[in-house]
Scaffold this active site. Sequence first.
Site, mmCIF file in Angstrom:
data_model
loop_
_atom_site.group_PDB
_atom_site.id
_atom_site.type_symbol
_atom_site.label_atom_id
_atom_site.label_comp_id
_atom_site.label_asym_id
_atom_site.label_seq_id
_atom_site.Cartn_x
_atom_site.Cartn_y
_atom_site.Cartn_z
ATOM 1 N N PHE A 73 0.818 -1.218 0.000
ATOM 2 C CA PHE A 73 0.000 0.000 0.000
ATOM 3 C C PHE A 73 0.855 1.273 0.000
ATOM 4 O O PHE A 73 0.393 2.331 -0.415
ATOM 5 C CB PHE A 73 -0.855 0.080 1.274
ATOM 6 N N TYR A 141 1.261 11.328 -10.142
ATOM 7 C CA TYR A 141 0.801 10.275 -9.227
ATOM 8 C C TYR A 141 0.368 9.041 -10.030
ATOM 9 O O TYR A 141 0.812 7.917 -9.770
ATOM 10 C CB TYR A 141 -0.356 10.791 -8.359
HETATM 11 N N1 LIG Z 1 -7.608 6.440 -0.896
HETATM 12 C C1 LIG Z 1 -8.001 6.161 -2.142
HETATM 13 O O1 LIG Z 1 -9.133 6.466 -2.543
HETATM 14 C C2 LIG Z 1 -7.060 5.443 -3.100
HETATM 15 C C3 LIG Z 1 -7.503 5.252 -4.436
HETATM 16 C C4 LIG Z 1 -6.642 4.575 -5.314
HETATM 17 C C5 LIG Z 1 -5.425 4.081 -4.876
HETATM 18 N N2 LIG Z 1 -5.028 4.298 -3.584
HETATM 19 C C6 LIG Z 1 -3.722 3.767 -3.165
HETATM 20 O O2 LIG Z 1 -3.909 2.973 -2.006
HETATM 21 C C7 LIG Z 1 -2.768 3.058 -1.151
HETATM 22 C C8 LIG Z 1 -3.204 3.443 0.255
HETATM 23 O O3 LIG Z 1 -3.925 4.676 0.190
HETATM 24 P P1 LIG Z 1 -4.405 5.404 1.530
HETATM 25 O O4 LIG Z 1 -5.532 6.288 1.161
HETATM 26 O O5 LIG Z 1 -4.583 4.394 2.594
HETATM 27 O O6 LIG Z 1 -3.135 6.322 1.818
HETATM 28 P P2 LIG Z 1 -2.429 6.722 3.218
HETATM 29 O O7 LIG Z 1 -1.596 7.924 2.932
HETATM 30 O O8 LIG Z 1 -3.456 6.776 4.293
HETATM 31 O O9 LIG Z 1 -1.460 5.478 3.494
HETATM 32 C C9 LIG Z 1 -0.210 5.328 2.879
HETATM 33 C C10 LIG Z 1 0.773 4.858 3.940
HETATM 34 O O10 LIG Z 1 2.047 4.615 3.316
HETATM 35 C C11 LIG Z 1 3.065 5.138 4.163
HETATM 36 N N3 LIG Z 1 4.233 5.414 3.288
HETATM 37 C C12 LIG Z 1 4.287 6.278 2.245
HETATM 38 N N4 LIG Z 1 5.509 6.222 1.668
HETATM 39 C C13 LIG Z 1 6.238 5.298 2.360
HETATM 40 C C14 LIG Z 1 7.555 4.801 2.230
HETATM 41 N N5 LIG Z 1 8.396 5.249 1.302
HETATM 42 N N6 LIG Z 1 7.985 3.852 3.102
HETATM 43 C C15 LIG Z 1 7.149 3.387 4.078
HETATM 44 N N7 LIG Z 1 5.881 3.835 4.247
HETATM 45 C C16 LIG Z 1 5.424 4.783 3.387
HETATM 46 C C17 LIG Z 1 2.459 6.360 4.813
HETATM 47 O O11 LIG Z 1 3.096 6.730 6.017
HETATM 48 C C18 LIG Z 1 1.008 5.904 5.026
HETATM 49 O O12 LIG Z 1 0.841 5.290 6.298
HETATM 50 C C19 LIG Z 1 -1.810 4.062 -1.801
HETATM 51 O O13 LIG Z 1 -0.855 3.341 -2.535
HETATM 52 C C20 LIG Z 1 -2.732 4.835 -2.747
HETATM 53 O O14 LIG Z 1 -2.000 5.315 -3.866
HETATM 54 C C21 LIG Z 1 -5.822 4.967 -2.692
#
Ligand SMILES: NC(=O)c1ccc[n+]([C@@H]2O[C@H](COP(=O)([O-])OP(=O)(O)OC[C@H]3O[C@@H](n4cnc5c(N)ncnc54)[C@H](O)[C@@H]3O)[C@@H](O)[C@H]2O)c1
Length: 325
Positions: A73, A141
Site C-alpha cells: 500500500f 501520481y
Molecule cells: N484512498 C483512495 O481512494 C485510493 C484510491 C486509489 C489508490 N489508492 C492507493 O492505495 C494506497 C493506500 O492509500 P491510503 O488512502 O490508505 O493512503 P495513506 O496515505 O493513508 O497510506 C499510505 C501509507 O504509506 C506510508 N508510506 C508512504 N511512503 C512510504 C515509504 N516510502 N515507506 C514506508 N511507508 C510509506 C504512509 O506513512 C502511510 O501510512 C496508496 O498506494 C494509494 O496510492 C488509494
Amino acid sequence: MAILITGGAGYIGSVTTELLRGRGEQVVVLDNLSRGYRDAVAPEVPFYQGNIGDRELVTRIVEEHDIDACVHFAALAYVGESVTQPDLYYENNVAQGVQLLTALVSAGVRRVVFSSTCATYGEPQQIPIDETHPQMPANPYGWSKLFVERILADYDRAYDLKFVALRYFNAAGASPSRGERHEPETHLIPLVLQAALKEIDHVTVFGNDYPTHDGTCVRDYIHVSDLGDAHALALKYLRAGNPSTAINLGNGQGYSVLEVIETAREVTGREIAVEMQGRRAGDPSHLVADSSKARSVLDWQPQHADLTTIISSAWEWHAKKGLLT
Ligand SMILES: NC(=O)c1ccc[n+]([C@@H]2O[C@H](COP(=O)([O-])OP(=O)(O)OC[C@H]3O[C@@H](n4cnc5c(N)ncnc54)[C@H](O)[C@@H]3O)[C@@H](O)[C@H]2O)c1
C-alpha cells in the site's frame, strides 16, 4: 508464513491489516509514518518504522518473519502534490518501490498485491472503465503507479514474481475501529463530514457545468472493508498459483458530488454548507468502474455497496474521532 503489509499505518492499509488478522493471517507492518499513524496498527502486530526503499530492512523483515507475500500500500497519494512535486512521487513511489520489489525477490518472496488506481487510466474514453481501457495517466501520481505496474510485469517475466495490481476507484467509509485520517484531507466524503461537524465552514464543489445529470463530477465509491476483502481474495488467488493480473475495484455505480452531499445531509441530519467554484484542471466528468473481473476472477462480492451505508460508516468513525479530540 506471514504477510508483509507496507503502508499498514495508513487508511486502507490499517483496515486491511485488521481484516487479515481477523482471518487468522500473520501480518507484519512496514510504514515510515510520513502519512500514517502508529496507533492505527494494533500493538500486537509486529511494526517496523522505516522506508520501503530500505533493502536491508526489508530483507531482515522477510527473514525474521518468514514472509511469503507482500501487500504493498505504501505510497504518496495526492494528485495535486504530485503535479507540483513530481520528484517526491517518482522517488517515493517508483524508486523506493523498485528497491522494495528487488529486496522481496532477492529474499525469495514471489507474491505481491499492489495498490494501483483508476488514475492510471487518465481521461476515460468510455464508461464504465474496464481493465483493457488504455492507460494514459493525467498526472505524476498516476504515472508513478503505472510505472510500478510495468516494473511488476517485467519482474514477473524475469524473476517469476506473481502479482495482482488492484486498481481502486474512490475508497471511502470506515470499519468499526479504523477510518480515514488524511492530513490534509482532500477526499470528498471526509470533507463533507467535517462540514457537517462544523470542523470546516463549507465544502467546495469544483464545477457544476460537467456533462452529468446535475453538472457535478460523478465518481465510483467503494467501501474500505470491501477493498480489504478484495486483498484477502487476491492473496488467495496468488497462493493458488494463478498468473499475474490487474483488476478494477469499484461498485460500478456513479454518484455525483451533489448526491454525496445530499446523502450526507440525510445520514447526519445536519446542515452542510456548499460553495461552488469553477472546474479544477484534470478532473474527468465521470469515473466509474467495470468491476466484473473482480467478481468473476476473485469471486469478490462487495457487502457495503450503497452510498448511504458507506457514508454512515464514515460518519460513525468521524463522530467518534470528533469526540476524542
Ligand atoms: N484512498 C483512495 O481512494 C485510493 C484510491 C486509489 C489508490 N489508492 C492507493 O492505495 C494506497 C493506500 O492509500 P491510503 O488512502 O490508505 O493512503 P495513506 O496515505 O493513508 O497510506 C499510505 C501509507 O504509506 C506510508 N508510506 C508512504 N511512503 C512510504 C515509504 N516510502 N515507506 C514506508 N511507508 C510509506 C504512509 O506513512 C502511510 O501510512 C496508496 O498506494 C494509494 O496510492 C488509494
